[in-house]
Write a protein that holds these residues in place. Structure first.
Motif, short mmCIF file in Angstrom:
data_model
loop_
_atom_site.label_atom_id
_atom_site.label_comp_id
_atom_site.label_asym_id
_atom_site.label_seq_id
_atom_site.Cartn_x
_atom_site.Cartn_y
_atom_site.Cartn_z
N TYR A 171 0.83 -1.21 0.00
CA TYR A 171 0.00 0.00 0.00
C TYR A 171 0.87 1.26 0.00
CZ TYR A 171 -4.66 -2.07 0.41
OH TYR A 171 -5.83 -2.73 0.15
N THR A 172 2.00 1.22 0.68
CA THR A 172 2.92 2.37 0.68
C THR A 172 3.45 2.61 -0.73
OG1 THR A 172 3.56 2.01 2.99
CG2 THR A 172 5.09 3.27 1.61
N VAL A 173 3.85 1.55 -1.41
CA VAL A 173 4.35 1.69 -2.78
C VAL A 173 3.24 2.20 -3.70
CG1 VAL A 173 5.27 0.44 -4.77
CG2 VAL A 173 6.18 -0.01 -2.49
N ILE A 174 2.04 1.67 -3.56
CA ILE A 174 0.91 2.14 -4.38
C ILE A 174 0.69 3.63 -4.14
CG2 ILE A 174 -1.60 2.01 -4.69
CD1 ILE A 174 -1.34 -1.04 -4.13
N LYS A 175 0.69 4.04 -2.88
CA LYS A 175 0.49 5.48 -2.56
C LYS A 175 1.56 6.34 -3.20
CE LYS A 175 -0.60 8.92 0.72
NZ LYS A 175 -0.29 9.98 -0.17
N ARG A 176 2.82 5.89 -3.13
CA ARG A 176 3.91 6.67 -3.75
C ARG A 176 3.72 6.77 -5.26
NH1 ARG A 176 8.91 4.21 -0.20
NH2 ARG A 176 8.42 5.39 1.69
N LEU A 177 3.29 5.68 -5.88
CA LEU A 177 3.07 5.70 -7.32
C LEU A 177 1.87 6.60 -7.69
CD1 LEU A 177 3.81 1.95 -8.12
CD2 LEU A 177 5.16 3.95 -8.84
N ILE A 178 0.88 6.64 -6.82
CA ILE A 178 -0.24 7.57 -7.03
C ILE A 178 0.26 9.01 -6.93
CG2 ILE A 178 -2.39 8.45 -6.02
CD1 ILE A 178 -3.00 5.47 -5.24
N ASP A 179 1.05 9.29 -5.90
CA ASP A 179 1.59 10.64 -5.70
C ASP A 179 2.47 11.07 -6.87
OD1 ASP A 179 0.29 10.72 -3.26
OD2 ASP A 179 2.09 10.30 -2.07
N LYS A 180 3.17 10.13 -7.48
CA LYS A 180 4.04 10.44 -8.62
C LYS A 180 3.27 10.51 -9.94
CE LYS A 180 8.28 8.56 -6.72
NZ LYS A 180 9.41 7.65 -6.94
N GLY A 181 1.99 10.14 -9.91
CA GLY A 181 1.18 10.20 -11.12
C GLY A 181 1.29 8.98 -12.02
N ALA A 182 1.87 7.90 -11.50
CA ALA A 182 2.01 6.69 -12.31
C ALA A 182 0.78 5.80 -12.24
CB ALA A 182 3.24 5.90 -11.85
#
Length: 108
Positions: free
Chosen positions: A31-42
């Motif tokens: 979930y942390t990785v998903i959140k970071r990818l959301i924040d980066k726009g990926a």
């Protein structure tokens, strides 16, 4: 990202289950990785259900990563890369002909 490119849309909980099985990550890590990818726009998050889908096509990432690799290892020089790579290979006649065809296709 590979999961999303191949499945189009997945719930975060399903991504977490798959990643747990194949990589061993716990739910919080995924979930942390998903959140970071959301924040980066990926990744784009859709509700309800915390559905995730790729915001960037795989081909775009391949182009970016290939250029970054060329820049890092070969000072951005495609010819240096090809010289090094092909110089360490045993190419069949058909492979040489295919490379020549590809190069000829992109000549100006």
């Amino acid at each position: 990202m590979e999961l999303l490119w191949s499945n189009k849309v997945l719930a975060a909980k399903d991504i977490s289950k798959i990643i747990k099985e194949y990589i061993g990550w716990e739910k919080n890590t995924t979930y942390t990785v998903i959140k970071r990818l959301i924040d980066k726009g990926a990744i784009i998050r859709e509700d309800p259900g915390f559905l995730c889908k790729a915001a960037i096509p795989k081909r775009t990432i391949q182009i970016i990563e290939t250029q970054a690799l060329l820049n890092k290892l070969y000072n951005g020089s495609l010819s240096n890369f090809l010289t090094e790579y092909i110089g360490n290979q045993t190419l069949s006649t058909s492979e040489v002909l295919e490379l020549e065809r590809i190069i000829n296709e992109y000549k100006l």
